[in-house]
Design a protein around this motif. Structure first.
Motif: not given
Length: 765
Positions: A35-48, A50-56
């Motif tokens: 339970e002490a293991a961290p959760w991760r909130l990643d940032f990405l950039l998404q084309s408005t 073409d929603l399938s185009l996502q870049v970390p």
């Protein structure tokens, strides 16, 4: 200082444009379940675009050049997006202190807060939020029950093993997450943890501390987890209502064996041994009708209400008569049955009973000369089945409610769909060991109608009207939610038996039904009248609001539909019929073909004035008599009319008012059905069609639905078809939903298109 800083306040606050930020939350890895293991909130950039185009974010910083093909300044855009998001979620500041922000780590409390509070806010602000898949199907903590106390049933419930309203069932209670019952060790782990998220059976579970507290207190009050409740309370618990448990939690899962298990699983119709009616019953039941009889007897002996909701034409009448004959053969001294139906069906019940169950003593109670007081009680005492109408039963409810009926049957039970109506209120006052509702359409307009029928059958099973609305009506009707719809099917399944005649496993000898939309053009006169009505009524609608506006919208629709039928109908001038209406011309063409083939036809309209115009016109045009059935047709005349038509000796054209002739009648001599003007509730139209498309029909049934091209009829027909997926579950309230359209939308619906007028004619639009 404030003025100097104000420019910075706007950084990242504007519209993004070609891309937006994505926030993806990932749970601790399976191989690191601490339970002490961290959760991760990643940032990405998404084309408005073409929603399938996502870049970390890492790629944004490392491969900026490759992104410039679709983004002018990806790094600046990502920073601006993160700045805009930090105004909603200040905790992002920790991630922005680095030169190349790519995400932040969260502890359990932080992850839970993100899931509960932050994610909806970011979503509302236009950001993309991606959450673990289990979050969308997360389950609440509820009660689990394992019931015992019933025995296996072979055919019917035997008296020594019988359970019903007063029978007690022993429940073993526990806690559940969704449909999964928790072990004692898992319950203990939940009780000990203070974390809002816990791993359970390999999955993360959100723990509502208040729900957990209620569940633990309930278990503590019922050591060692057992509680004995009445049968109806057990069934109400299975339906998710409180059932007097005082737990504050839903009952999310119920396991049972024996008769109760068969009932809750919906397997009773298939697992019961098929019964045969007694020797004096003259009809030969089909296999599905024998299953229906067995199911009705089963629930009757349990004392639980039954809704026989077979598709129209599958023989609900004969199954009910078989139930009466079967039980009275076993128990000749059983009390009387009260059967309530529309006036048009009283004669039908008398005839069908005399034909199939001649041993039943049937008394029809209606008319001004009907007995009262002691005379009524004496007649009832000598009867097996008392047939009456809804209006008569409502007027005589004071006397009927004092009688202990063996059974109360509501035919065309949608008559009590409004739970606040006089008829529904009166029917709930009746006392009976067994209640039955017969209806091919348990839901015509709103889910509240189903609640009204179920509350008559088994009061309290679905909880109060307000609870039902919050739990089912609002989520399903407003939001199209699938889970509440599935749950509603599950909790009503024990009491509703529904078979469709289009199912080949139910009936394989019913001929085909072919439906076609007959598109008619307006005449010049019709088009001119139509446009005049639109101009007049839109002016009224624009200048009104509230109830007055809704009334004006419905009035406009009625007038426009009348214009589409015939000019004389809206002008009320009793002028000539021929040559002035595209619909009448098309009707004449269809009738000419029908009569030439020696076939018979039913023509439905919701306007009596239109029908009264057509009767003499069609009679003169084809040189035949035209039968006409409407709400004012006397019972004797109605019965004679139906009998002549069915025998093949009466007029080949049968004109019917939709409301008076749309239910209860068997008119299988016809193999053509014409809907002259559309009723925007498909269930009502289908009921009318099924006067001909039912058991006994030997020919393919041709259904013709008239729609005037380029008018509101065509547009509303398209809107209904677009909404058909939802309409299959719950249909808008007649035409009432149209009154809520904006004025601009109404103008579009009412507008007359250029293709509306017959090509052979011209009109200035």
């Amino acid at each position: 200082l404030a003025a100097a800083l104000r420019a910075g306040d706007d950084v990242g606050a504007g519209f993004v444009g070609p891309a937006r930020a994505v926030f993806r939350l990932s749970a601790a890895e399976d191989e690191a379940p601490d339970e002490a293991a961290p959760w991760r909130l990643d940032f990405l950039l998404q084309s408005t675009a073409d929603l399938s185009l996502q870049v970390p974010a890492e790629q944004v910083w490392d491969a900026d050049g490759g992104l410039r093909r679709w983004l002018a300044s990806p790094q600046e855009l990502l920073l601006g997006e993160l700045g805009r998001a930090s105004r909603i979620y200040p905790e992002l500041a920790a991630g922005l202190r680095t030169a190349r922000p790519s995400g932040i780590d969260l502890d359990l409390d932080g992850a839970y807060r993100f899931l509960i509070e932050v994610a909806p806010l970011l979503d509302d602000a236009g950001f993309a939020v991606q959450l673990p898949s289990w979050w969308n199907r997360r389950s609440r903590i509820g009660l689990a029950a394992k019931a015992s106390g019933g025995t296996s049933v072979d055919g019917v419930v035997q008296s020594e093993s019988r359970f019903g309203r007063d029978h007690l069932v022993d429940f073993q209670w526990g806690l559940a997450v969704g449909d999964d019952t928790l072990t004692d060790e898992e319950v203990a782990a939940l009780a000990e943890t203070k974390a809002p998220l816990i791993r359970l059976r390999g999955q993360w579970v959100a723990v509502d501390r208040e729900q957990l507290r209620r569940g633990l207190e309930f278990l503590a009050r019922t050591p060692p987890g057992r509680r004995t409740v009445g049968e109806v309370a057990a069934l109400a618990a299975a339906a998710g209502t409180d059932a007097g448990l005082d737990s504050g939690l839903d009952v999310t899962t119920v396991q049972a064996d024996g008769a109760l298990g068969d009932l809750l699983s919906g397997a009773a119709p298939q697992t019961l041994a098929l019964l045969d009616p007694p020797a004096g019953f003259t009809a030969t039941l089909r296999p599905y009708q024998r299953r229906g009889l067995s199911w009705l007897v089963f629930l009757s002996q349990l004392g639980l209400g039954s809704c026989l909701a077979d598709d129209m034409g599958l023989g609900k009448t004969v199954q009910l008569l078989a139930l009466e004959a079967t039980e009275r053969a076993r128990e000749p001294a059983a009390g009387p049955t009260l059967l309530v139906c529309p006036m048009s069906l009283v004669g039908n019940w008398q005839r069908e009973a005399a034909r199939f169950a001649p041993g039943l003593r049937v008394y029809a109670h209606h008319g001004p000369a009907r007995p009262r007081g002691d005379a009524l009680r004496a007649v009832i005492a000598e009867s097996d089945v008392v047939v009456t109408t809804y209006s008569t039963a409502t007027r005589d409810i004071a006397e009927f409610s004092e009688i202990d009926w063996k059974r109360v049957v509501l035919d065309e039970a949608q008559a009590i769909k409004n739970s606040l109506s006089k008829a529904a209120t009166a029917m709930r006052r009746l006392r009976a060991h067994h209640r039955v509702a017969l209806t091919g359409t348990p839901v015509e307009n709103r889910l509240a109608e189903l609640w009204s029928i179920m509350d008559f059958l088994n009061p309290g099973i679905l909880g109060s009207r307000e609870l039902f609305k919050a739990r089912y009506s609002v989520p399903i009707e407003r939001h199209g939610a699938a889970e509440p719809a599935q749950r509603l099917v599950r909790v009503t399944r024990p009491y509703i038996l529904r078979r469709l005649k289009t199912d080949p496993t139910i009936i394989d000898d019913l001929p085909e039904k072919i439906e076609t939309v007959q598109r008619c053009r307006l005449t010049v006169e019709q088009a001119s009248l139509y446009q005049a009505v639109v101009d007049e009524m839109m002016a009224r609608i624009e200048d009104s609001d509230g109830i007055e506006r809704r009334g004006n919208v419905l009035a406009a629709m009625a007038k426009l539909k009348q214009v589409c039928n015939h000019p004389a109908q809206v002008l009320h001038d009793r002028s000539t019929v021929a040559g002035r209406s595209g619909k009448v011309t098309r009707l004449e063409e269809i009738l000419e073909e029908v009569l030439a083939e020696g076939d018979r036809v039913l023509c439905f309209t919701q306007f009596t004035e239109f029908a009264e115009m057509l009767v003499p016109h069609l009679s003169a045009r084809f040189g035949v008599d035209v039968a006409y059935l409407h709400g004012g047709t006397a019972k004797k005349a109605r019965d004679e009319m139906v009998a002549r038509f069915q025998s093949g000796e009466g007029p080949p054209i049968f004109l019917l008012s939709l409301k008076a002739g749309g239910t209860g009648l068997t008119l299988t001599a016809a193999n053509h059905v014409v809907h002259l003007d559309r009723w925007w509730n498909p269930a009502v139209e289908n009921q009318a069609t099924d006067r001909a498309f039912r058991i006994g029909q030997r020919k393919t049934v041709q259904v013709h639905k008239f729609v005037c091209t380029g008018t509101l009829e065509e547009r509303i027909d398209e809107m209904i078809r677009d909404k058909q997926a939802l309409a299959d579950l719950v249909v808008g309230d007649g035409e009432g939903w149209l009154t809520e359209l904006s004025t601009a939308d109404l103008r579009s619906v009412f507008a007359l298109s250029t293709e509306a007028v017959d090509d052979a004619q011209e009109v200035a639009l």
